[in-house]
Design an enzyme around this catalytic site. Sequence first.
Site, short mmCIF file in Angstrom:
data_model
loop_
_atom_site.label_atom_id
_atom_site.label_comp_id
_atom_site.label_asym_id
_atom_site.label_seq_id
_atom_site.Cartn_x
_atom_site.Cartn_y
_atom_site.Cartn_z
N TYR A 219 0.83 -1.21 0.00
CA TYR A 219 0.00 0.00 0.00
C TYR A 219 0.86 1.27 0.00
CZ TYR A 219 -4.65 -2.04 0.89
OH TYR A 219 -5.84 -2.71 0.80
N LYS B 259 3.72 -15.16 1.78
CA LYS B 259 3.88 -15.85 0.49
C LYS B 259 5.39 -16.11 0.33
CE LYS B 259 2.25 -17.45 -3.40
NZ LYS B 259 1.42 -18.69 -3.44
N ASP C 197 -2.39 -18.26 -0.02
CA ASP C 197 -3.41 -18.99 -0.80
C ASP C 197 -4.02 -20.11 0.04
OD1 ASP C 197 -0.91 -20.20 -0.91
OD2 ASP C 197 -1.07 -20.84 -2.99
N ASP D 148 -5.95 -7.23 4.10
CA ASP D 148 -7.14 -6.61 3.51
C ASP D 148 -8.06 -7.71 2.98
OD1 ASP D 148 -8.82 -4.60 2.39
OD2 ASP D 148 -7.91 -4.99 0.44
N ASP E 194 -11.69 -9.60 4.92
CA ASP E 194 -13.03 -9.62 4.32
C ASP E 194 -13.58 -11.05 4.32
OD1 ASP E 194 -13.05 -6.90 3.78
OD2 ASP E 194 -13.87 -7.17 1.76
C1 IPM Z 1 -10.24 -1.69 4.33
C2 IPM Z 1 -10.58 -1.06 3.00
C3 IPM Z 1 -9.48 -0.07 2.64
C4 IPM Z 1 -8.19 -0.83 2.49
C5 IPM Z 1 -9.75 0.80 1.40
C6 IPM Z 1 -11.08 1.49 1.47
C7 IPM Z 1 -8.64 1.78 1.16
O1 IPM Z 1 -10.75 -2.03 2.02
O2 IPM Z 1 -10.12 -0.94 5.32
O3 IPM Z 1 -10.09 -2.90 4.37
O4 IPM Z 1 -7.91 -1.39 1.43
O5 IPM Z 1 -7.43 -0.89 3.47
MG MG Z 2 -10.70 -4.01 2.79
#
Ligand code: IPM
Ligand code: MG
Length: 361
Positions: free
Chosen positions: A143, A194, A226, A250, A254
Site C-alpha cells: 500500500y 507468500k 493462498d 485486507d 473480508d
Molecule cells: C479496508 C478497506 C481499505 C483498504 C480501502 C477502502 C482503502 O478495504 O479498510 O479494508 O484497502 O485498506
Molecule cells: Mg478491505
Amino acid sequence: MAYTYRITVLAGDGIGPEIMAVAVDVLQAIAPRFNLTFEFTPALMGGCAIDAVGVPLPEETLETCKNSDAVLLAAIGGTKWDTLPRHLRPETGLLALRSGLGLFANLRPARILPQLIGASSLKPEVIDGVDLMVVRELTGGIYFGQPKGVFASETGEKRGVNTMAYSESEIDRIGRVAFETARKRNKKLCSVDKANVLEVSQLWRDRLTALSADYPDVELSHLYVDNAAMQLVRWPKQFDTIVTGNLFGDILSDAAAMLTGSIGMLPSASLGATGPGVFEPVHGSAPDIAGQNKANPLAMVLSGAMMLRYGLNQPAAADAIETAVLSILDQGYRTADLAAPDTTILGCQEMGEALLKLLCQ
Ligand code: IPM
Ligand code: MG
C-alpha cells in the site's frame, strides 16, 4: 474515578452519518454509569470533505484527530468520487489518516454469534464456535512501498508499479502486537505470507520465527496466503489469531468477516505505538442504501466498544455495550441485512432506539 475523553467523530459518506448517530447516542447513554464524559468533535473526511473543501483529509481534520483521545470513523467513499484522480479519492484520505496517526496495527475480530449462525453462507457445523482475530499490518507493505506509480517506458508503453516492502522494524512491531494479542486469547498465532515466492515474505517469516523466542507460551505457525484463504473457508475453527501484511490482511479480513454472515456486524481497531486509535466498522459506506434508514448500525456500535476496550482502557463499559448488542439479537431484533424467519426487522434508527431502551433500563 471520572474520566473525560475527547472523541473525534468522522461520520463520512453514505450510511456513515446514520450509523454514527446511533453509536454516539449509545456511548452517551452508557457514559454516566461508568463515570465517563465524552466530548464529541465532528470533522470532515472522505467524499464529504472533498465536496466541502476539495481534499479527502483536510489538515484540520488530521490535527483534530491528533489532539483527541480516540477517533470514531463510520465509512467513506461512493461512486460519485470514484473517477477523481487518485490523490483526491476518499480512500486516499483514509490511507493518509492511517499513516498520519501511525496506525500500524489493525485488529479485525470475526466471531460467530450463535444468534446469527444461520446468516452465514457456510454450514453451521463449519462455523459454530469460530472466534478469530486478524492482526493486519496497516501502514506498510504494497500500500505504501516505493516506487509506485504509472510510468511510461522508452517505447511509450505505460507500466504500473507498486512495491511490496517491509523492513525488519516494521515486521517486528506488528509481530509483537500479534503475539501480545494471541497471548490474551487462545495463545495460537498463525502468520500468513507468500514466502515460497516473495523475498519480502521470507524476511517476514524469519522475523516472526525469531520473535517467537520471546513468546514461548504462544504457539506460532505459518501459512502461505493462498492456503490460508482456503483454510479460512474449509475449517476456520483452526484459527485463533492471524497476523499478516497489509494487502493479504485486507483480503483475508473480508473473507473472515463473511464467515460470520454479515459484514454489518464487525468492528475494527487501528492502533499506533502512542496516540489515538481509529475505531471503525469493517464494512463500507453502502451508498445503495444510504439515507434509507436500512443500515445495520451494530458494527459501528461495536466499534465504539472496541474504542472503550483498546483505546480508552474502559473494558467494563465495552462489555456493557457488547452485552446489549447480544441481548438485542436474543430478543429477535435484526436489521434488513440479517433478516431471518421469526425475527423483527428494524430500521437503523429504531435499532438505535432499542439499544438505548435496553441500556437505560
Ligand atoms: C479496508 C478497506 C481499505 C483498504 C480501502 C477502502 C482503502 O478495504 O479498510 O479494508 O484497502 O485498506
Ligand atoms: Mg478491505
